[in-house]
Motif scaffolding. Structure first.
Motif, PDB file in Angstrom:
ATOM      1  N   ASP A  14     -34.909  27.815  63.324  1.00 44.56           N
ATOM      2  CA  ASP A  14     -35.324  26.452  63.675  1.00 44.56           C
ATOM      3  C   ASP A  14     -36.381  25.872  62.740  1.00 44.56           C
ATOM      4  O   ASP A  14     -36.251  24.719  62.309  1.00 44.56           O
ATOM      5  CB  ASP A  14     -35.784  26.383  65.126  1.00 44.56           C
ATOM      6  CG  ASP A  14     -34.630  26.577  66.099  1.00 44.56           C
ATOM      7  OD1 ASP A  14     -33.465  26.321  65.697  1.00 44.56           O
ATOM      8  OD2 ASP A  14     -34.889  26.973  67.246  1.00 44.56           O
ATOM      9  N   ARG A  59     -34.679  24.791  59.561  1.00 43.33           N
ATOM     10  CA  ARG A  59     -33.862  23.594  59.758  1.00 43.33           C
ATOM     11  C   ARG A  59     -34.735  22.342  59.821  1.00 43.33           C
ATOM     12  O   ARG A  59     -34.387  21.297  59.285  1.00 43.33           O
ATOM     13  CB  ARG A  59     -33.039  23.732  61.030  1.00 43.33           C
ATOM     14  CG  ARG A  59     -31.908  24.724  60.896  1.00 43.33           C
ATOM     15  CD  ARG A  59     -31.016  24.736  62.138  1.00 43.33           C
ATOM     16  NE  ARG A  59     -30.084  25.833  62.059  1.00 43.33           N
ATOM     17  CZ  ARG A  59     -30.124  26.909  62.843  1.00 43.33           C
ATOM     18  NH1 ARG A  59     -31.033  27.012  63.798  1.00 43.33           N
ATOM     19  NH2 ARG A  59     -29.236  27.872  62.697  1.00 43.33           N
ATOM     20  N   ALA A  60     -35.872  22.450  60.504  1.00 46.38           N
ATOM     21  CA  ALA A  60     -36.793  21.308  60.609  1.00 46.38           C
ATOM     22  C   ALA A  60     -37.309  20.913  59.228  1.00 46.38           C
ATOM     23  O   ALA A  60     -37.413  19.718  58.916  1.00 46.38           O
ATOM     24  CB  ALA A  60     -37.951  21.651  61.534  1.00 46.38           C
ATOM     25  N   GLU A  87     -35.747  21.340  56.404  1.00 43.50           N
ATOM     26  CA  GLU A  87     -34.627  20.739  55.681  1.00 43.50           C
ATOM     27  C   GLU A  87     -34.440  19.283  56.104  1.00 43.50           C
ATOM     28  O   GLU A  87     -34.262  18.392  55.260  1.00 43.50           O
ATOM     29  CB  GLU A  87     -33.345  21.536  55.931  1.00 43.50           C
ATOM     30  CG  GLU A  87     -32.153  20.979  55.192  1.00 43.50           C
ATOM     31  CD  GLU A  87     -30.876  21.746  55.485  1.00 43.50           C
ATOM     32  OE1 GLU A  87     -29.902  21.501  54.772  1.00 43.50           O
ATOM     33  OE2 GLU A  87     -30.859  22.550  56.433  1.00 43.50           O
ATOM     34  N   VAL A  88     -34.489  19.022  57.402  1.00 42.74           N
ATOM     35  CA  VAL A  88     -34.351  17.659  57.906  1.00 42.74           C
ATOM     36  C   VAL A  88     -35.483  16.781  57.387  1.00 42.74           C
ATOM     37  O   VAL A  88     -35.256  15.644  56.943  1.00 42.74           O
ATOM     38  CB  VAL A  88     -34.311  17.659  59.456  1.00 42.74           C
ATOM     39  CG1 VAL A  88     -34.437  16.251  60.000  1.00 42.74           C
ATOM     40  CG2 VAL A  88     -33.029  18.330  59.949  1.00 42.74           C
ATOM     41  N   ALA A  89     -36.697  17.302  57.391  1.00 42.18           N
ATOM     42  CA  ALA A  89     -37.851  16.540  56.897  1.00 42.18           C
ATOM     43  C   ALA A  89     -37.717  16.227  55.414  1.00 42.18           C
ATOM     44  O   ALA A  89     -38.023  15.111  54.977  1.00 42.18           O
ATOM     45  CB  ALA A  89     -39.138  17.310  57.164  1.00 42.18           C
ATOM     46  N   SER A  90     -37.234  17.170  54.637  1.00 45.54           N
ATOM     47  CA  SER A  90     -37.105  16.915  53.199  1.00 45.54           C
ATOM     48  C   SER A  90     -36.002  15.899  52.924  1.00 45.54           C
ATOM     49  O   SER A  90     -36.082  15.124  51.983  1.00 45.54           O
ATOM     50  CB  SER A  90     -36.832  18.215  52.439  1.00 45.54           C
ATOM     51  OG  SER A  90     -35.548  18.728  52.746  1.00 45.54           O
ATOM     52  N   ARG A  91     -34.959  15.879  53.749  1.00 46.67           N
ATOM     53  CA  ARG A  91     -33.902  14.881  53.574  1.00 46.67           C
ATOM     54  C   ARG A  91     -34.421  13.480  53.890  1.00 46.67           C
ATOM     55  O   ARG A  91     -34.020  12.510  53.256  1.00 46.67           O
ATOM     56  CB  ARG A  91     -32.715  15.204  54.481  1.00 46.67           C
ATOM     57  CG  ARG A  91     -31.906  16.376  54.001  1.00 46.67           C
ATOM     58  CD  ARG A  91     -30.717  16.598  54.890  1.00 46.67           C
ATOM     59  NE  ARG A  91     -29.992  17.792  54.462  1.00 46.67           N
ATOM     60  CZ  ARG A  91     -29.003  18.301  55.129  1.00 46.67           C
ATOM     61  NH1 ARG A  91     -28.594  17.750  56.260  1.00 46.67           N
ATOM     62  NH2 ARG A  91     -28.402  19.377  54.689  1.00 46.67           N
ATOM     63  N   ARG A  92     -35.292  13.380  54.867  1.00 48.24           N
ATOM     64  CA  ARG A  92     -35.850  12.076  55.235  1.00 48.24           C
ATOM     65  C   ARG A  92     -36.736  11.522  54.111  1.00 48.24           C
ATOM     66  O   ARG A  92     -36.814  10.321  53.923  1.00 48.24           O
ATOM     67  CB  ARG A  92     -36.667  12.189  56.517  1.00 48.24           C
ATOM     68  CG  ARG A  92     -35.825  12.395  57.733  1.00 48.24           C
ATOM     69  CD  ARG A  92     -36.673  12.507  58.972  1.00 48.24           C
ATOM     70  NE  ARG A  92     -35.869  12.890  60.113  1.00 48.24           N
ATOM     71  CZ  ARG A  92     -36.325  13.424  61.212  1.00 48.24           C
ATOM     72  NH1 ARG A  92     -37.615  13.643  61.346  1.00 48.24           N
ATOM     73  NH2 ARG A  92     -35.518  13.737  62.194  1.00 48.24           N
ATOM     74  N   GLU A  93     -37.420  12.413  53.400  1.00 48.91           N
ATOM     75  CA  GLU A  93     -38.309  11.999  52.327  1.00 48.91           C
ATOM     76  C   GLU A  93     -37.528  11.473  51.134  1.00 48.91           C
ATOM     77  O   GLU A  93     -38.018  10.632  50.397  1.00 48.91           O
ATOM     78  CB  GLU A  93     -39.191  13.165  51.894  1.00 48.91           C
ATOM     79  CG  GLU A  93     -40.217  13.555  52.951  1.00 48.91           C
ATOM     80  CD  GLU A  93     -41.002  14.787  52.548  1.00 48.91           C
ATOM     81  OE1 GLU A  93     -40.756  15.340  51.446  1.00 48.91           O
ATOM     82  OE2 GLU A  93     -41.851  15.225  53.345  1.00 48.91           O
TER      83      GLU A  93
END
Length: 62
Positions: free
Chosen positions: A49, A52-53, A55-61
């Motif tokens: 987890d 994954r968090a 990865e999601v944060a880096s995609r948002r950036e």
């Protein structure tokens, strides 16, 4: 993991001492290995987890 498995097989076979046949030794070793395999299959060694968090944060950036 394999070293631990080998030690567990050795420990279990020492308890019995003398086996009536090679087949009985093979059966015991197989059961020990199957149980270890089941344990490994259902055990989580790492919680994914946080990764994954990240990865999601880096995609948002981006």
């Amino acid at each position: 993991m394999l070293e631990r498995l080998s030690k567990e097989v050795k420990r279990r076979t020492r308890v019995v001492g003398v086996f009536p046949s090679e087949k009985s030794l093979t059966n015991l070793a197989t059961v020990v290995m199957l149980r270890a395999s089941e344990d490994w299959a259902f055990k989580r060694y790492m919680d994914m987890d946080p990764l994954r968090a990240m990865e999601v944060a880096s995609r948002r950036e981006h």
